[in-house]
Enzyme design. Structure first.
Site, PDB file in Angstrom:
ATOM      1  N   HIS A  65      -2.845  -3.067  12.196  1.00  0.00           N
ATOM      2  CA  HIS A  65      -3.241  -1.590  12.673  1.00  0.00           C
ATOM      3  C   HIS A  65      -2.614  -1.291  14.494  1.00  0.00           C
ATOM      4  CE1 HIS A  65      -5.419  -1.644   9.035  1.00  0.00           C
ATOM      5  NE2 HIS A  65      -4.505  -0.976   8.611  1.00  0.00           N
ATOM      6  N   HIS A  66      -1.926  -2.832  14.689  1.00  0.00           N
ATOM      7  CA  HIS A  66      -1.828  -2.609  16.173  1.00  0.00           C
ATOM      8  C   HIS A  66      -1.092  -1.351  17.268  1.00  0.00           C
ATOM      9  CE1 HIS A  66       1.602  -4.519  15.676  1.00  0.00           C
ATOM     10  NE2 HIS A  66       2.242  -4.264  16.473  1.00  0.00           N
ATOM     11  N   LYS A  71       3.500  -0.442   7.384  1.00  0.00           N
ATOM     12  CA  LYS A  71       4.728  -0.912   6.912  1.00  0.00           C
ATOM     13  C   LYS A  71       5.272  -2.400   6.076  1.00  0.00           C
ATOM     14  CE  LYS A  71       9.108   1.588   6.370  1.00  0.00           C
ATOM     15  NZ  LYS A  71       8.634   0.845   4.826  1.00  0.00           N
ATOM     16  N   LYS A  95       8.221  -9.099  12.115  1.00  0.00           N
ATOM     17  CA  LYS A  95       9.085  -8.630  11.714  1.00  0.00           C
ATOM     18  C   LYS A  95       9.340  -7.865  12.684  1.00  0.00           C
ATOM     19  CE  LYS A  95      10.355  -9.169   7.597  1.00  0.00           C
ATOM     20  NZ  LYS A  95      11.065  -9.539   5.652  1.00  0.00           N
ATOM     21  N   LYS A 107       1.926  -5.142   3.076  1.00  0.00           N
ATOM     22  CA  LYS A 107       3.049  -5.478   1.520  1.00  0.00           C
ATOM     23  C   LYS A 107       1.650  -5.289   0.427  1.00  0.00           C
ATOM     24  CE  LYS A 107       6.971  -7.703   1.095  1.00  0.00           C
ATOM     25  NZ  LYS A 107       8.016  -7.500   2.015  1.00  0.00           N
ATOM     26  N   SER A 363      14.800   0.939   7.262  1.00  0.00           N
ATOM     27  CA  SER A 363      13.327   1.866   6.581  1.00  0.00           C
ATOM     28  C   SER A 363      12.774   2.356   7.872  1.00  0.00           C
ATOM     29  CB  SER A 363      12.800   0.948   6.234  1.00  0.00           C
ATOM     30  OG  SER A 363      12.826   0.674   5.125  1.00  0.00           O
TER      31      SER A 363
HETATM   32  N1  GLU Z   1      10.427  -5.063   1.569  1.00  0.00           N
HETATM   33  C1  GLU Z   1      11.881  -5.475   2.757  1.00  0.00           C
HETATM   34  C2  GLU Z   1      10.430  -6.528   3.692  1.00  0.00           C
HETATM   35  O1  GLU Z   1      10.382  -7.124   3.335  1.00  0.00           O
HETATM   36  C3  GLU Z   1      11.448  -4.451   3.858  1.00  0.00           C
HETATM   37  C4  GLU Z   1      10.174  -3.551   4.328  1.00  0.00           C
HETATM   38  C5  GLU Z   1      10.306  -2.345   4.111  1.00  0.00           C
HETATM   39  O2  GLU Z   1      11.663  -1.039   3.803  1.00  0.00           O
HETATM   40  O3  GLU Z   1       9.317  -1.326   4.559  1.00  0.00           O
HETATM   41  O4  GLU Z   1      11.162  -6.694   5.127  1.00  0.00           O
END
Ligand code: GLU
Length: 472
Positions: A65-66, A71, A95, A107, A363
């Site tokens: 939560h930084h 996402k 990422k 996730k 996204s």
């Molecule tokens: N599932 C994709 C990933 O592993 C997209 C994640 C997203 O767009 O939030 O990067």
């Protein structure tokens, strides 16, 4: 090397993290906080399937939560378990940091085989899962924003959106509760192909670096490079398409039922058509059949793109891989044992958390579009075209020469949504590549590009913790 059943994906991510943490100056406490998964939600819920009630097991993990919202995608697969979702959530944090997407990592996953259900049943499962997320405040444009992943796509995202909107009527930014939506439901143009395109942009940038290519024993540029892609899902299909269009030769394509190989080149579109018609990738005209799909990874090529699931290249098969560059389009396709083998062999491994970040980057663009309530390019497209027209007229008047029709169109064109998304993605991937490579080159002790990518990510997450005043 641990056996397949003992293998922990989260431990593998943590091992890579620890390897990189040594090259940073952060307090051990900060490193520990960055590494842990902050919130873990495991749920069971009942869904009536036919005349039976099935109890479905599902997860949502918020790794960090930084920055908020969190996402990350939602996957539907029988391999889904807590360890996998935790690992994938952690990768999302790193990422996002690498590509400067201001989100924490998350996730989700539902442990089902989506092929076993009708669309109606899948809709019921997806909607019920969304309800569970809403109940615990694990979804929302400012808290946690899911997206597609393995086994899900635009259709599932629109079910999630509709469920959310019906439970939160009038929420002005509600459209931003999920990304990867169909364009008609608030999605953004370019999201569908974003991950595959990002993989292409990233590898193209790598291939333009003379020193890296010299080390790999390859010429610079994409043209003529022989590529094998594993997985013809959304990511693999688009990666293959952009590589082929960029001048590479797709020599191999692998799916779970088998693989095909043709040194003179395959067209992914034709292969997908063939697979749809025949129910298998095998027996594609002019190509050699490879009955055991994993064998395809070991065939002759310059670039190998695993675009399916984790753990497919490990201590057992890594030494037999012939590729000189491995581009991780999937999340976690290589185990740490495989990494060690490739470092010794001098194979360039381009790591997942950077290379497949195109999906989350776009996204982010979609989320921004949803919050701004306006399509990209709407305000400036016509203005740019009018300006360009005046400039052209002036040039033609001053030189007395006419610009040809094709060039005229190119010069006149004002950017629309797809143009802006593509260029934003290209810029992001090129910027991230250079940043990681610079860190890698700045310290000869850093053994591989993955470690360099983790160093970049850890430094960014660490910095934002200190900026929040959490760690002085
Ligand atoms: N599932 C994709 C990933 O592993 C997209 C994640 C997203 O767009 O939030 O990067």
């Amino acid at each position: 090397m641990s056996t397949q059943t003992e293998y922990s994906f989260f431990d593998a991510v943590s091992a890579s993290f620890d390897k990189a943490a040594k090259f940073t100056a952060w307090d051990p406490g900060i490193l520990e906080q960055i590494k842990q998964c902050n919130s873990v939600y495991r749920m069971f819920f009942p869904v009536r399937i036919g005349d039976k009630i099935e109890v479905i097991k599902a997860y949502r993990v918020q790794h960090s939560h930084h920055k908020t919202p969190c996402k990350g995608g939602i996957r539907f697969a029988t391999s889904v378990n807590l360890d996998e979702v935790m690992a994938l959530a952690a990768l999302m944090t790193y990422k996002c940091a690498i590509v400067n997407v201001p989100f924490g990592g998350a996730k989700g996953g539902i442990n089902i085989d989506p092929k076993k259900y009708t669309p109606y049943e899948l809709e019921k499962i997806t909607r019920r899962y969304t309800h569970e997320l809403i109940k615990k405040n694990f979804i929302g444009p400012g808290t946690d924003v899911p997206a597609p992943d393995y086994g899900t796509g635009e259709r599932e995202m629109s079910w999630i959106l509709d469920t959310y909107m019906s439970m939160r009527p009038g929420e002005i930014d509600g459209l931003g509760c999920v990304t990867g939506k169909p364009v008609s439901q608030g999605g953004v143009r370019g999201r569908r192909e974003a991950t595959g395109l990002g993989v292409f942009y990233g590898i193209k940038e790598i291939c333009s670096m003379p020193d890296l290519m010299q080390k790999a024993g390859l010429d610079t540029g994409i043209k003529g490079k022989r590529v094998i892609v594993q997985g013809l899902g959304n990511v693999g299909y688009h990666a293959a398409k952009f590589f082929r269009e960029g001048g590479a030769i797709i020599v191999g394509l692998a799916e779970f039922e088998g693989a095909i190989y043709n040194p003179t080149g395959l067209n992914e579109e034709e292969v997908v058509k063939h697979r749809k018609k025949e129910g298998t990738i095998l027996n594609f005209p002019g190509a050699e059949n490879i009955l055991y799909s994993a064998d395809a990874l070991e065939r002759e090529c310059d670039i190998l793109i695993p675009a399916a699931l984790e753990n497919v290249i490990n201590g057992e098969n890594a030494s037999r891989i012939k590729a000189k560059i491995i581009g991780e389009a999937a999340n976690g396709p290589l185990t740490p044992d495989a990494d060690e083998i490739f470092i010794k062999k001098g194979v360039l491994v381009v790591p997942d958390m950077y290379l497949n970040a195109g999906g989350v980057t776009v996204s982010y663009f979609e989320w921004l579009k949803n919050l701004s309530h306006v399509r990209y390019g709407r305000m400036e497209k016509r203005f740019t075209e009018n300006q360009n027209s005046i400039i052209l007229e002036q040039i033609e008047q001053l030189t007395g020469k006419q610009v040809r029709a094709a060039e005229r169109q190119l010069i006149m064109h004002g950017a629309d949504e797809a143009d802006l998304v593509y260029s934003g993605l290209e810029e992001t991937m090129i910027g991230a590549t250079r940043e990681i490579i610079d860190v890698w080159k700045s310290n000869p002790e850093i053994p591989d590009m993955r470690t360099a990518a983790y160093v970049v990510a850890i430094n960014k997450v660490g910095t934002s913790y200190s900026e929040l005043g959490i760690f002085p």
